[in-house]
Write a protein that holds these residues in place. Sequence first.
Motif, PDB file in Angstrom:
ATOM      1  N   LYS A   1       0.863  -1.170   0.000  1.00 12.07           N
ATOM      2  CA  LYS A   1       0.000   0.000   0.000  1.00 12.07           C
ATOM      3  C   LYS A   1       0.904   1.226   0.000  1.00 12.07           C
ATOM      4  O   LYS A   1       1.792   1.345   0.837  1.00 12.07           O
ATOM      5  N   CYS A   2       0.649   2.127  -0.935  1.00 15.31           N
ATOM      6  CA  CYS A   2       1.461   3.331  -1.043  1.00 15.31           C
ATOM      7  C   CYS A   2       0.550   4.546  -0.926  1.00 15.31           C
ATOM      8  O   CYS A   2      -0.321   4.763  -1.770  1.00 15.31           O
ATOM      9  N   TYR A   3       0.743   5.315   0.127  1.00 21.76           N
ATOM     10  CA  TYR A   3      -0.083   6.491   0.391  1.00 21.76           C
ATOM     11  C   TYR A   3       0.465   7.704  -0.340  1.00 21.76           C
ATOM     12  O   TYR A   3       1.679   7.881  -0.463  1.00 21.76           O
ATOM     13  N   GLY A   4      -0.469   8.528  -0.830  1.00 20.79           N
ATOM     14  CA  GLY A   4      -0.092   9.793  -1.443  1.00 20.79           C
ATOM     15  C   GLY A   4       0.264   9.733  -2.906  1.00 20.79           C
ATOM     16  O   GLY A   4       0.773  10.700  -3.456  1.00 20.79           O
ATOM     17  N   VAL A   5       0.000   8.628  -3.584  1.00 20.14           N
ATOM     18  CA  VAL A   5       0.340   8.517  -5.005  1.00 20.14           C
ATOM     19  C   VAL A   5      -0.878   8.381  -5.913  1.00 20.14           C
ATOM     20  O   VAL A   5      -0.757   8.495  -7.124  1.00 20.14           O
ATOM     21  N   ALA A   6      -2.050   8.169  -5.323  1.00 20.66           N
ATOM     22  CA  ALA A   6      -3.267   7.969  -6.123  1.00 20.66           C
ATOM     23  C   ALA A   6      -3.836   9.299  -6.601  1.00 20.66           C
ATOM     24  O   ALA A   6      -3.786  10.303  -5.895  1.00 20.66           O
ATOM     25  N   LEU A   7      -4.358   9.290  -7.799  1.00 16.19           N
ATOM     26  CA  LEU A   7      -5.058  10.466  -8.310  1.00 16.19           C
ATOM     27  C   LEU A   7      -6.491  10.456  -7.772  1.00 16.19           C
ATOM     28  O   LEU A   7      -6.976   9.428  -7.309  1.00 16.19           O
TER      29      LEU A   7
ATOM     30  N   TRP B   1      -4.567   5.354  -0.454  1.00 15.29           N
ATOM     31  CA  TRP B   1      -3.468   4.525  -0.930  1.00 15.29           C
ATOM     32  C   TRP B   1      -3.819   3.798  -2.218  1.00 15.29           C
ATOM     33  O   TRP B   1      -4.957   3.658  -2.595  1.00 15.29           O
ATOM     34  N   LYS B   2      -2.771   3.347  -2.877  1.00 14.82           N
ATOM     35  CA  LYS B   2      -2.872   2.577  -4.113  1.00 14.82           C
ATOM     36  C   LYS B   2      -1.863   1.445  -3.987  1.00 14.82           C
ATOM     37  O   LYS B   2      -0.799   1.613  -3.409  1.00 14.82           O
TER      38      LYS B   2
ATOM     39  N   GLU C   1      -0.197   6.569   6.253  1.00 12.06           N
ATOM     40  CA  GLU C   1      -0.846   7.862   6.027  1.00 12.06           C
ATOM     41  C   GLU C   1       0.061   8.995   6.485  1.00 12.06           C
ATOM     42  O   GLU C   1       0.893   8.818   7.368  1.00 12.06           O
ATOM     43  N   PHE C   2      -0.097  10.156   5.870  1.00  8.37           N
ATOM     44  CA  PHE C   2       0.684  11.308   6.279  1.00  8.37           C
ATOM     45  C   PHE C   2      -0.128  12.584   6.134  1.00  8.37           C
ATOM     46  O   PHE C   2      -1.118  12.619   5.415  1.00  8.37           O
ATOM     47  N   LYS C   3       0.310  13.598   6.848  1.00  8.03           N
ATOM     48  CA  LYS C   3      -0.337  14.911   6.735  1.00  8.03           C
ATOM     49  C   LYS C   3       0.291  15.591   5.533  1.00  8.03           C
ATOM     50  O   LYS C   3       1.511  15.725   5.453  1.00  8.03           O
TER      51      LYS C   3
END
Length: 98
Positions: free
Chosen positions: A34-40, A67-68, A92-94
């Motif tokens: 799971k990769c957070y911050g890369v999904a459109l 995430w994606k 997750e991140f701010k």
Amino acid sequence: MNRRLTSTSLAFALSAAVAFAAAPAAAVEKNKEKCYGVALAGKNDCAAGPGTTCSGTSKRDYQGNAWKYVSKGTCKKTSSPTSPTGYGQLSEFKEKKS
């Protein structure tokens, strides 16, 4: 006898179908992360935080709580303009302000 055999066969077929349906999901998770911050926007795989339910519910590009799935080992190399590091995160991140 026939009725019992039919019921048993149906139960077996149903349980086998459920087991096979779960197998691809497990295989995806094995080779992916799971990769957070890369999904459109609207292209996340699932769980995009408060106000969203599951896949396709992220509200904006590079959302920090969406995430994606990506190939294992590539998340922290994938660009994310909202991430503090500039790359995807494993949690997750701010989001940083642009």
